[in-house]
Each structure stands twice: as C-alpha cells, then as structure tokens.
Design an enzyme around this catalytic site. Structure first.
Site, short mmCIF file in Angstrom:
data_model
loop_
_atom_site.label_atom_id
_atom_site.label_comp_id
_atom_site.label_asym_id
_atom_site.label_seq_id
_atom_site.Cartn_x
_atom_site.Cartn_y
_atom_site.Cartn_z
N ILE A 50 0.57 -0.96 0.08
CA ILE A 50 0.16 -0.08 -0.44
C ILE A 50 0.46 1.32 -0.17
O ILE A 50 0.72 1.81 -0.52
CB ILE A 50 -0.71 -0.64 1.32
CG1 ILE A 50 -1.94 -1.23 1.16
CG2 ILE A 50 -1.83 1.73 1.57
CD1 ILE A 50 -2.66 -1.71 2.27
N ASP A 101 12.83 3.57 10.70
CA ASP A 101 12.43 1.95 11.41
C ASP A 101 11.37 3.01 11.98
O ASP A 101 12.02 3.61 13.46
CB ASP A 101 13.36 1.67 12.23
CG ASP A 101 12.81 0.02 13.23
OD1 ASP A 101 11.49 0.62 13.25
OD2 ASP A 101 13.34 -0.49 13.37
N TYR A 123 -2.39 -7.13 16.85
CA TYR A 123 -2.89 -6.24 14.93
C TYR A 123 -4.07 -5.48 15.74
O TYR A 123 -3.95 -3.92 15.22
CB TYR A 123 -3.01 -6.96 14.64
CG TYR A 123 -2.95 -6.61 13.31
CD1 TYR A 123 -1.67 -5.50 12.26
CD2 TYR A 123 -4.44 -6.79 12.00
CE1 TYR A 123 -2.01 -4.80 11.51
CE2 TYR A 123 -4.73 -5.56 11.36
CZ TYR A 123 -3.37 -4.90 10.70
OH TYR A 123 -3.88 -4.24 8.89
N LYS A 125 -4.16 -1.49 16.74
CA LYS A 125 -5.54 -0.28 14.89
C LYS A 125 -6.23 -0.32 15.84
O LYS A 125 -6.56 0.79 15.12
CB LYS A 125 -5.90 -1.07 14.36
CG LYS A 125 -4.54 -2.53 13.18
CD LYS A 125 -4.06 -1.15 11.96
CE LYS A 125 -2.72 -1.87 11.06
NZ LYS A 125 -1.20 -0.49 10.62
N THR A 149 -2.18 -7.47 -1.14
CA THR A 149 -0.61 -7.07 -0.73
C THR A 149 0.62 -8.39 -0.12
O THR A 149 0.08 -9.27 0.16
CB THR A 149 -0.25 -5.69 0.00
OG1 THR A 149 0.08 -6.41 1.74
CG2 THR A 149 -1.10 -4.45 -0.33
N PRO A 150 2.08 -7.75 -0.11
CA PRO A 150 3.03 -9.42 0.75
C PRO A 150 2.16 -9.38 1.66
O PRO A 150 2.86 -10.25 2.44
CB PRO A 150 4.06 -8.72 0.10
CG PRO A 150 4.20 -7.55 -1.13
CD PRO A 150 2.38 -6.88 -0.60
P1 NAP Z 1 3.41 -5.19 4.24
O1 NAP Z 1 2.89 -5.34 2.48
O2 NAP Z 1 3.70 -5.49 4.69
O3 NAP Z 1 4.22 -3.37 3.78
C1 NAP Z 1 4.77 -3.08 4.95
C2 NAP Z 1 5.71 -2.07 4.44
O4 NAP Z 1 6.23 -1.76 6.13
C3 NAP Z 1 6.95 -3.26 4.90
O5 NAP Z 1 7.04 -2.63 2.75
C4 NAP Z 1 7.68 -3.18 5.76
O6 NAP Z 1 8.80 -3.42 5.16
C5 NAP Z 1 7.82 -2.47 6.30
N1 NAP Z 1 7.60 -1.97 7.81
C6 NAP Z 1 7.71 -3.22 8.88
N2 NAP Z 1 7.80 -2.75 9.92
C7 NAP Z 1 8.48 -1.41 9.81
C8 NAP Z 1 8.98 -1.14 10.39
N3 NAP Z 1 9.47 -1.18 11.93
N4 NAP Z 1 9.76 0.87 10.26
C9 NAP Z 1 9.78 1.06 8.87
N5 NAP Z 1 8.91 0.07 7.87
C10 NAP Z 1 8.47 -0.93 8.29
O7 NAP Z 1 1.90 -4.45 4.46
P2 NAP Z 1 0.85 -3.65 3.39
O8 NAP Z 1 -0.14 -4.63 3.34
O9 NAP Z 1 0.59 -2.25 2.41
O10 NAP Z 1 -0.33 -2.30 4.41
C11 NAP Z 1 -0.06 -0.97 4.72
C12 NAP Z 1 -1.13 -0.59 6.23
O11 NAP Z 1 -1.35 -1.17 5.49
C13 NAP Z 1 0.21 -1.14 7.32
O12 NAP Z 1 -0.19 -0.37 8.53
C14 NAP Z 1 -1.67 -2.18 7.09
O13 NAP Z 1 -1.58 -2.71 8.71
C15 NAP Z 1 -2.70 -1.59 6.51
N6 NAP Z 1 -3.71 -2.05 5.94
C16 NAP Z 1 -3.36 -2.94 5.44
C17 NAP Z 1 -4.84 -4.05 5.23
C18 NAP Z 1 -3.88 -5.83 3.89
O14 NAP Z 1 -5.52 -6.32 3.75
N7 NAP Z 1 -3.12 -4.91 3.08
C19 NAP Z 1 -5.62 -4.38 5.68
C20 NAP Z 1 -5.59 -3.12 5.98
C21 NAP Z 1 -5.02 -2.31 7.11
P3 NAP Z 1 9.92 -5.13 5.91
O15 NAP Z 1 9.65 -5.62 4.01
O16 NAP Z 1 11.10 -4.66 6.47
O17 NAP Z 1 9.00 -5.62 6.87
#
Ligand code: NAP
Length: 260
Positions: free
Chosen positions: A18, A58, A152, A156, A189-190
């Site tokens: 995202i 971080d 989680y 949130k 997403t991943p």
């Molecule tokens: P994602 O694909 O896992 O990407 C998250 C990114 O954050 C990764 O590049 C990760 O890096 C980085 N990250 C992890 N820990 C970190 C830290 N301590 N400091 C800085 N960067 C860090 O996740 P996403 O699905 O895009 O989600 C993005 C946001 O949307 C999150 O807050 C998630 O909770 C929220 N969200 C997602 C969904 C969904 O269904 N995907 C639904 C609701 C809410 P690394 O690869 O190094 O870990």
C-alpha cells in the site's frame, strides 16, 4: 491540475504494498515524495524506479524519527503506513490466550509507537506553516475483534483513536493540520503472503477470505492510494478526525441478516 503540486509528502513502509502504491499515486499528482522503509535495499530500489528520494526509517525507533526531523524539517503530508501483523514468521501465536507479552509489544511498537512518533514528528514539521495532512493507516481490524491477531487489532484500534486526538489537538492550537484514518479490509499485498502460503490450498484460502465480503474480492493497493490522495489534497480541507472504511462493504452489515 495535479492535486498535490508543490507538496512534500513522506510515506512510511513505502518499499512495497500500500505504501508503494500511495507513493506512486502522489508522484503522479505532482508531489515531491520521500519514501521511507525499514528495508533499505527494497526502499532505495523502489525510490529509484519512481525518481524519488529514500530515507531509511524504522518507525519504532525514536532515534530514527529524530534523525528524520533534522533531514526533513518541513512537511505537507505524512502517511503513517508501516505496519506488521505479527504473523509474518508463521510461528508466533497472536491469539489472546497464547500470545507472549514480547509478541504483543513487538506489534504495538511498530504499529502504535510508530504512529505516535510519526504524528509527533509531523506536527513539528507542519506547524510553522500551520497546514498539513496526517494520514494514518488503521484497519477494519480496529473496529471488530480479530481472535488470531489480538495485538494487531488492538494497535489498529488505538491508531483510530489517536488520529482523532491528534486532529482535535491541532484544531485547538488553531492549525489547519488535519489527521484522519483509513480502515482497509483485505487488500492483496505481500502482508498476506504468510497467511495465504503457496501450494494447492492457496486458491481456497483466497476464496474463503473474500467469501464474506459483499464485493467478493480483495481490494487493491491503488484503491487505498486513491483514498489517501483525497485526504492529502486540499479538496479534503474540512475533513479532520474522520475515519474512512475501504472494505468492499464488510463493515456495512453482519453475518446474521434476516430476509436472506
Ligand atoms: P506490507 O506489504 O507488509 O508492507 C509493509 C511495509 O512496511 C514493508 O515494506 C515493511 O518492510 C515495512 N515495515 C515493517 N516494519 C517496519 C518498521 N518498523 N519501520 C518501517 N517500515 C516497516 O503491508 P501492506 O499490506 O502494504 O500494509 C500497509 C499498511 O496498511 C499497514 O499499516 C497495514 O496494517 C495496513 N492495512 C493493510 C491491510 C491489507 O489487507 N493489506 C488491511 C488493513 C490495513 P519489511 O519488508 O522490511 O518488513
């Protein structure tokens, strides 16, 4: 007219998923975007492809935010996007009976402490101008219980509430610094990889995850980016303390529905 012309926007966790989609969309709309991520290699590569700047950050480390404040002292938009589920390793129990205190804290350190640090930094970086937009990635999990991901869901929910506190605090100070939260449902997403796995069961797990969603599909990162763009732009100048659900209709109803 690009919607984010002359705006400096910083996004956490922007190496993929995202965050990367939001960075891409903001650049298309004329913003100067700074990508940040824990993963220095992936983040720098993503930024290079977009022609943007990258800073390793971080979000759970206060010292990283202090360093960032020196490097980027003024800002128009911050997206607190970085987040973890705690399920990444596939081995750490996250249910309320078996989760360890360390596992509970680890998720809160990234999701909640990271958002707290981000909001605090953004207020400092926006108050000289007196305008700005802070966008916090919360989740559908902020509004319902999640038995297998207790930390989680808790983190949130706290992000949802803190967004409103930040919004009211900034308004009290007489600043047009807005703070809103986005609540996605299942976005492919991943982040989902550890839960979906590969092999023969993957398709069935994908289908099971979307079966209860009225729109019967995952959302896309670009669809979240479109909502982030609205909140970042001056078109949303009267929106603060708001929460936007983006979940294919999941939270609109319930499993028990008379008349079916
Ligand atoms: P994602 O694909 O896992 O990407 C998250 C990114 O954050 C990764 O590049 C990760 O890096 C980085 N990250 C992890 N820990 C970190 C830290 N301590 N400091 C800085 N960067 C860090 O996740 P996403 O699905 O895009 O989600 C993005 C946001 O949307 C999150 O807050 C998630 O909770 C929220 N969200 C997602 C969904 C969904 O269904 N995907 C639904 C609701 C809410 P690394 O690869 O190094 O870990």
């Amino acid at each position: 007219m690009p919607k984010l012309a002359a705006k400096t926007c910083l996004i956490t966790g922007a190496a993929r998923g995202i965050g990367l989609a939001i960075a891409t969309r903001f650049i298309e709309e004329g913003a100067e975007v700074i990508l940040t991520d824990l993963d220095e290699v992936a983040g720098a590569n993503a930024a290079r492809e977009l022609g943007a700047r990258f800073i390793q950050l971080d979000v759970s480390q206060e010292s990283d935010w202090r360093r960032l404040a020196e490097q980027v002292p003024a800002l128009d938009v911050l997206v607190n996007n970085a987040g973890i589920t705690g399920l990444e390793s596939g081995t750490t129990p996250q249910d309320p009976e078996h989760a360890t205190l360390e596992a509970w804290h680890a998720v809160h350190r990234v999701n909640l402490d990271g958002t707290f640090f981000g909001c605090r930094y953004a207020i400092g970086a926006m108050k000289a101008k007196g305008t700005g937009s802070i966008i916090n990635l919360s989740s559908r999990s902020a509004l319902v219980g999640i038995p297998g991901a207790a930390a989680y869901a808790s983190s949130k929910a706290a992000i949802r509430n803190h967004s409103k506190t930040v919004a009211l605090y900034c308004a009290q100070q007489g600043w047009a610094i807005r703070c809103n939260s986005i609540h996605p449902g299942a976005i492919l997403t991943p982040m989902w990889e550890a839960m979906l796995g590969d092999g023969p069961g993957r398709e069935a797990r994908l289908a099971a995850l979307t079966a209860q969603t009225p729109l019967k599909r995952f959302g896309t990162p670009a669809e979240v980016a479109a909502v982030a763009l609205l909140l970042a732009s001056d078109e949303a100048a009267y929106m603060t303390g708001a929460e936007l659900n983006l979940d294919g209709g999941l939270l609109a109803g319930s499993a028990v529905s008379p008349g079916e």
